[in-house]
Enzyme design. Structure first.
Site, PDB file in Angstrom:
ATOM      1  N   GLU A   1       1.370   2.623   3.619  1.00 42.39           N
ATOM      2  CA  GLU A   1       0.745   3.808   3.026  1.00 42.39           C
ATOM      3  C   GLU A   1       1.674   5.013   3.078  1.00 42.39           C
ATOM      4  OE1 GLU A   1      -3.118   5.081   4.515  1.00 42.39           O
ATOM      5  OE2 GLU A   1      -3.836   5.450   2.488  1.00 42.39           O
TER       6      GLU A   1
ATOM      7  N   HIS B   1     -10.745   1.433  -1.610  1.00 45.08           N
ATOM      8  CA  HIS B   1     -10.085   2.684  -1.205  1.00 45.08           C
ATOM      9  C   HIS B   1     -10.906   3.894  -1.629  1.00 45.08           C
ATOM     10  CE1 HIS B   1      -6.993   5.306   0.127  1.00 45.08           C
ATOM     11  NE2 HIS B   1      -6.059   4.391   0.168  1.00 45.08           N
TER      12      HIS B   1
ATOM     13  N   SER C   1      -6.315  10.345  -2.396  1.00 48.17           N
ATOM     14  CA  SER C   1      -7.204  11.472  -2.084  1.00 48.17           C
ATOM     15  C   SER C   1      -7.443  12.345  -3.313  1.00 48.17           C
ATOM     16  CB  SER C   1      -6.634  12.307  -0.938  1.00 48.17           C
ATOM     17  OG  SER C   1      -5.377  12.834  -1.313  1.00 48.17           O
TER      18      SER C   1
ATOM     19  N   HIS D   1       0.824  -1.207   0.000  1.00 49.91           N
ATOM     20  CA  HIS D   1       0.000   0.000   0.000  1.00 49.91           C
ATOM     21  C   HIS D   1       0.866   1.267   0.000  1.00 49.91           C
ATOM     22  CE1 HIS D   1      -3.773   2.031   2.033  1.00 49.91           C
ATOM     23  NE2 HIS D   1      -3.313   2.725   1.007  1.00 49.91           N
TER      24      HIS D   1
ATOM     25  N   HIS E   1      -5.876   0.068   5.874  1.00 55.36           N
ATOM     26  CA  HIS E   1      -5.906   0.726   7.182  1.00 55.36           C
ATOM     27  C   HIS E   1      -6.291  -0.276   8.271  1.00 55.36           C
ATOM     28  CE1 HIS E   1      -7.421   3.462   3.893  1.00 55.36           C
ATOM     29  NE2 HIS E   1      -6.178   3.847   4.076  1.00 55.36           N
TER      30      HIS E   1
ATOM     31  N   ARG F   1      -2.128   8.858  -6.152  1.00 57.16           N
ATOM     32  CA  ARG F   1      -2.542   9.433  -4.874  1.00 57.16           C
ATOM     33  C   ARG F   1      -4.052   9.253  -4.686  1.00 57.16           C
ATOM     34  NH1 ARG F   1      -2.339  15.774  -3.976  1.00 57.16           N
ATOM     35  NH2 ARG F   1      -3.207  15.831  -1.876  1.00 57.16           N
TER      36      ARG F   1
ATOM     37  N   HIS G   1       1.223   5.197  -2.285  1.00 57.74           N
ATOM     38  CA  HIS G   1       0.655   6.088  -3.301  1.00 57.74           C
ATOM     39  C   HIS G   1       1.710   7.079  -3.782  1.00 57.74           C
ATOM     40  CE1 HIS G   1      -3.365   4.701  -2.248  1.00 57.74           C
ATOM     41  NE2 HIS G   1      -3.167   5.017  -0.987  1.00 57.74           N
TER      42      HIS G   1
HETATM   43 ZN    ZN Z   1      -4.088   4.529   0.691  1.00 59.47          ZN
END
Ligand code: ZN
Length: 341
Positions: A283, A178, A73, A6, A223, A71, A8
């Site tokens: 992450e 995600h 977000s 994980h 997570h 990414r 990004h």
């Molecule tokens: Zn992530």
């Protein structure tokens, strides 16, 4: 070998962000979108963006290979329309593919899917196929809530998603569940929206019969599985009350990463979830970038927590390497082929 499942591309050169701003300014006008010039980014700029960040942290923390995606977000599936989302996904995925070509030992790609509220999930399948067959990617990030915090899409067990699942099964490409940015101010993106989505996805899997229809479909819930491991008794009890199968039946298809940023949380995860269902993940560079004053180490230096756990060496090795090779069959095959050269 240590595989981080994980990561990004949070440090992408600014030209990518500039492109996105120009894209949003097109206001879904098809002609203007088509006329946009793709971001011009040199190999040196890509190297620069990684050398002081992800690559440095891999070296310092002792991980080898990161399963790398755009990414999260910034996927922002709620922004623009279907054409905007497709173009943005292609640009982001192409950039991750360049990272993987420049550093084939350090990164392997997972794609962002083009998704938009109200658009059939079938429309995401072509980009998944392009990324796997043309760019060499091994999976995708699937957003269960393209509305960005308003949850207007059907549950992940709904037939809405089936055409995409058919493609995932055909390609042997798992998905990490995600979400992206939250445009609902009640949900902080990484603090609430992400963790809610992880928990929500697992509860949906309990309620549905998805894996009867797709016995080989695989999801990674990131997570640390949100609230799931901590509330394992609640979910077992709910499944029992609802006359659903025991949770163990989901564990052939559902996996969890280790993006839990403290020792006690990791210890609980390792105690509750079977070792074969846990994949090492950090992450990084991502959600939490600071240093924990109690430990003196970065919160997201998750390898330390696994190292410090009481697990036997074989179990640690499964979490660090073996499980990722198994859950991402395309990665397993590639690493095996590489070892035989
Ligand atoms: Zn992530």
């Amino acid at each position: 070998m240590i595989i981080d499942c994980h990561g990004h591309y949070t440090t992408a050169p600014k030209a990518l962000e500039d492109f996105r701003e120009a894209q949003i300014a097109c206001d879904c006008d098809a002609h203007r979108l088509a006329a946009l010039i793709r971001p011009r980014i040199s190999d040196d700029e890509i190297r620069e963006s990684l050398e002081g960040a992800q690559l440095k942290l891999q070296r310092e923390r002792g991980s080898d290979l990161t399963v790398f995606s755009p990414r999260a977000s910034a996927m922002a599936h709620h922004v623009g329309d279907e054409a905007t989302s497709l173009q943005w996904s292609q640009v982001c995925n192409d950039l991750v593919a360049r990272v993987c070509r420049l550093y084939p030992d350090n990164f392997v790609g997972v794609c962002q899917l083009p998704q938009s509220p109200g658009v059939p999930a079938a429309h995401s399948a072509a980009e998944l196929e392009r990324c796997v067959t043309e760019l060499g990617f091994i999976g995708c990030n699937l957003n269960p809530d393209p509305s960005g915090g308003f949850w207007t899409a059907p549950p992940l067990t709904d037939r809405h998603w089936y055409p995409l699942y058919e493609k995932m099964v055909e390609l042997d490409a798992p998905a990490m569940v995600h979400v992206s940015a939250s445009c609902n101010p009640v949900f902080h993106a990484t603090g609430a929206h992400y963790i809610n989505a992880d928990t929500t996805a697992f509860m949906q899997f309990i309620q549905g019969d998805l894996f009867k229809d797709f016995p080989t479909l695989k999801f990674i819930i990131p997570h640390g599985g949100g609230a799931v491991p901590y509330h394992w008794g609640r979910y077992r009890g709910l499944a029992q009350d609802m006359k659903r199968p025991p949770l163990s039946e989901l564990l052939g298809n559902v996996f969890f990463d280790t993006c839990v940023y403290h020792q006690a949380g990791i210890d609980l995860l390792l105690k509750v979830i079977p070792v074969e269902n846990i994949l090492f993940g950090s992450e990084m560079v991502g959600a939490v970038r600071g240093i924990d004053p109690e430990s003196g180490h970065n919160y997201d230096d998750t390898k330390r927590y696994i190292d410090a756990s009481a697990l036997p060496a074989a179990a640690k090795s499964a979490i660090f390497e073996g499980n990722a090779r198994r859950v991402f069959p395309r990665l397993g095959a590639r690493l095996k082929a590489r070892a035989n050269i």
